[in-house]
Design an enzyme around this catalytic site. Structure first.
Site, short mmCIF file in Angstrom:
data_model
loop_
_atom_site.label_atom_id
_atom_site.label_comp_id
_atom_site.label_asym_id
_atom_site.label_seq_id
_atom_site.Cartn_x
_atom_site.Cartn_y
_atom_site.Cartn_z
N HIS A 274 11.19 -45.51 -4.14
CA HIS A 274 9.80 -45.13 -3.85
C HIS A 274 9.21 -44.34 -5.03
O HIS A 274 8.06 -44.54 -5.40
CB HIS A 274 9.73 -44.21 -2.62
CG HIS A 274 10.10 -44.86 -1.32
ND1 HIS A 274 11.02 -44.32 -0.46
CD2 HIS A 274 9.66 -45.99 -0.72
CE1 HIS A 274 11.13 -45.09 0.63
NE2 HIS A 274 10.32 -46.12 0.49
N LYS B 170 9.61 -47.33 14.62
CA LYS B 170 10.72 -46.52 14.11
C LYS B 170 10.72 -45.11 14.70
O LYS B 170 9.66 -44.54 14.91
CB LYS B 170 10.60 -46.39 12.58
CG LYS B 170 10.84 -47.70 11.85
CD LYS B 170 10.70 -47.51 10.34
CE LYS B 170 10.96 -48.80 9.58
NZ LYS B 170 10.68 -48.67 8.15
N ARG C 66 10.68 -55.62 -2.51
CA ARG C 66 12.07 -55.64 -2.98
C ARG C 66 12.66 -57.05 -3.00
O ARG C 66 13.38 -57.41 -3.90
CB ARG C 66 12.94 -54.74 -2.10
CG ARG C 66 12.63 -53.27 -2.28
CD ARG C 66 13.22 -52.48 -1.16
NE ARG C 66 12.72 -53.00 0.10
CZ ARG C 66 13.26 -52.75 1.27
NH1 ARG C 66 14.34 -52.01 1.35
NH2 ARG C 66 12.74 -53.25 2.38
N SER D 193 15.40 -46.65 3.03
CA SER D 193 15.63 -45.35 3.66
C SER D 193 16.78 -45.44 4.66
O SER D 193 17.57 -44.50 4.80
CB SER D 193 14.36 -44.87 4.35
OG SER D 193 13.33 -44.74 3.40
N1 COA Z 1 12.42 -48.39 -2.72
C1 COA Z 1 13.23 -48.14 -1.69
N2 COA Z 1 12.95 -48.48 -0.44
C2 COA Z 1 11.81 -49.14 -0.22
C3 COA Z 1 10.92 -49.45 -1.24
C4 COA Z 1 11.27 -49.06 -2.55
N3 COA Z 1 10.49 -49.31 -3.59
N4 COA Z 1 9.88 -50.11 -0.72
C5 COA Z 1 10.11 -50.20 0.59
N5 COA Z 1 11.28 -49.61 0.89
C6 COA Z 1 11.91 -49.52 2.20
C7 COA Z 1 11.51 -48.34 3.00
O1 COA Z 1 12.34 -47.23 2.75
C8 COA Z 1 11.71 -48.86 4.41
O2 COA Z 1 13.08 -48.76 4.70
P1 COA Z 1 13.61 -48.59 6.19
O3 COA Z 1 13.11 -49.76 6.97
O4 COA Z 1 15.05 -48.57 6.02
O5 COA Z 1 13.02 -47.30 6.71
C9 COA Z 1 11.38 -50.34 4.31
O6 COA Z 1 11.50 -50.64 2.95
C10 COA Z 1 10.01 -50.69 4.76
O7 COA Z 1 9.10 -49.89 4.04
P2 COA Z 1 7.53 -49.97 4.26
O8 COA Z 1 7.03 -51.33 4.04
O9 COA Z 1 6.94 -48.86 3.51
O10 COA Z 1 7.41 -49.85 5.77
P3 COA Z 1 7.40 -48.54 6.55
O11 COA Z 1 7.97 -48.81 7.87
O12 COA Z 1 8.04 -47.47 5.78
O13 COA Z 1 5.84 -48.26 6.64
C11 COA Z 1 3.62 -48.42 7.47
C12 COA Z 1 4.95 -49.13 7.32
C13 COA Z 1 3.84 -47.00 7.93
C14 COA Z 1 2.92 -48.42 6.14
C15 COA Z 1 2.81 -49.19 8.52
O14 COA Z 1 3.55 -49.23 9.72
C16 COA Z 1 1.45 -48.56 8.77
O15 COA Z 1 0.53 -48.77 8.01
N6 COA Z 1 1.33 -47.77 9.85
C17 COA Z 1 0.07 -47.13 10.23
C18 COA Z 1 -0.59 -47.85 11.41
C19 COA Z 1 -1.34 -49.06 10.94
O16 COA Z 1 -2.33 -49.02 10.25
N7 COA Z 1 -0.83 -50.20 11.39
C20 COA Z 1 -1.41 -51.48 11.05
C21 COA Z 1 -0.78 -52.02 9.80
S1 COA Z 1 -0.89 -53.75 9.88
#
Ligand code: COA
Length: 167
Positions: free
Chosen positions: A17, A41, A94, A132
Site C-alpha cells: 500500500h 470484512k 496485484r 492485509s
Molecule cells: N499491497 C498490498 N495489499 C494490497 C494492495 C497492495 N498494493 N492492494 C490491495 N491490497 C489488498 C488489501 O490489503 C486487501 O487485502 P485483504 O482482503 O487481505 O484485506 C485486498 O487487497 C483488497 O483491497 P481493496 O481493494 O483495497 O479492498 P478493501 O476491502 O481493502 O477496500 C473498499 C474496499 C473499502 C474501498 C470498498 O469496500 C469501499 O469503497 N467501501 C465504501 C462503501 C462503498 O462506497 N461501496 C461501494 C463501492 S462499489
C-alpha cells in the site's frame, strides 16, 4: 489541482500500500488516503487505529507528507470523493484475480458519480503476493512480518495477538 483518493480497508497498511501511495504522489497534486468500511470484512483494528498506523507508517517509510492526508469515512466512496472535490480514485492491482472485483467497484462508483474515474497502478512484482490478510495470518501463527509491514504495524499486530491470546 488534481486530487486523488486512495481508498481501502488497510487492515493493516502494508508495504505494498505504501508503495502505491508513494507512486500516486508522483502522479497527482495531492492524495487523500481514506480508510473506508468494507461491509464484508470484520476489521482487526478500528478505523482510528488504522488511520494512525498509516500516518506513522508513511513517516517511517520516508514518504513526503506535504500533499498527503489520511482520514477515515463510514459512507459511500462516491460521496466522499465528491465532498473532497476529487474525481480520481486510485487502486493498486496485484493480479488478474483483483481485476473482476475492481472492475465491478469502478463501474458501480461511476454509476453513482459519473465524473468519477478509477485509475489502477500495477503493484510492484515484489509485493504481488502481499495482502492485509496474509500479514494477519502469518503473524497469528508467529511468523516474521517485518518485510511485509513497517515496524509500527508489526508492533501493533503482535500486540493485538498477544492480548487476544491472553499473554
Ligand atoms: N499491497 C498490498 N495489499 C494490497 C494492495 C497492495 N498494493 N492492494 C490491495 N491490497 C489488498 C488489501 O490489503 C486487501 O487485502 P485483504 O482482503 O487481505 O484485506 C485486498 O487487497 C483488497 O483491497 P481493496 O481493494 O483495497 O479492498 P478493501 O476491502 O481493502 O477496500 C473498499 C474496499 C473499502 C474501498 C470498498 O469496500 C469501499 O469503497 N467501501 C465504501 C462503501 C462503498 O462506497 N461501496 C461501494 C463501492 S462499489
Amino acid at each position: 489541482m488534481r486530487i486523488a483518493i486512495y481508498p481501502g480497508s488497510f487492515d493493516p497498511v502494508t508495504r505494498g500500500h505504501l508503495d502505491i501511495m508513494k507512486r500516486s504522489l508522483n502522479l497527482f497534486d495531492s492524495l487523500i488516503v481514506v480508510v473506508m468500511q468494507n461491509n464484508k470484512k470484520t476489521p482487526m483494528f478500528t478505523a482510528e487505529e488504522r488511520v494512525e498506523l498509516i500516518k506513522q507508517s508513511v513517516v517511517e517509510a520516508g514518504i513526503p507528507t506535504e500533499h498527503l492526508k489520511v482520514v477515515s469515512n463510514a459512507g459511500l466512496l462516491a460521496d466522499f470523493a465528491k465532498e473532497n472535490g476529487s474525481s480520481i480514485i486510485v487502486k493498486g492491482l496485484r493480479a488478474i484475480s483483483d481485476f473482476e472485483s475492481e472492475f465491478q467497484m469502478a463501474a458501480a462508483n461511476q454509476k453513482l458519480s459519473p465524473q468519477l474515474d478509477s485509475v489502477f497502478i500495477m503493484t510492484r512484482a515484489k509485493y504481488m503476493y502481499l495482502s492485509s490478510s496474509i500479514v494477519r495470518e502469518v503473524s497469528y501463527f508467529g511468523g516474521d512480518i517485518s518485510s511485509f509491514v513497517t515496524s509500527v504495524v508489526e508492533t501493533a499486530v503482535k500486540e493485538h495477538y498477544r492480548r487476544q491470546h491472553g499473554e
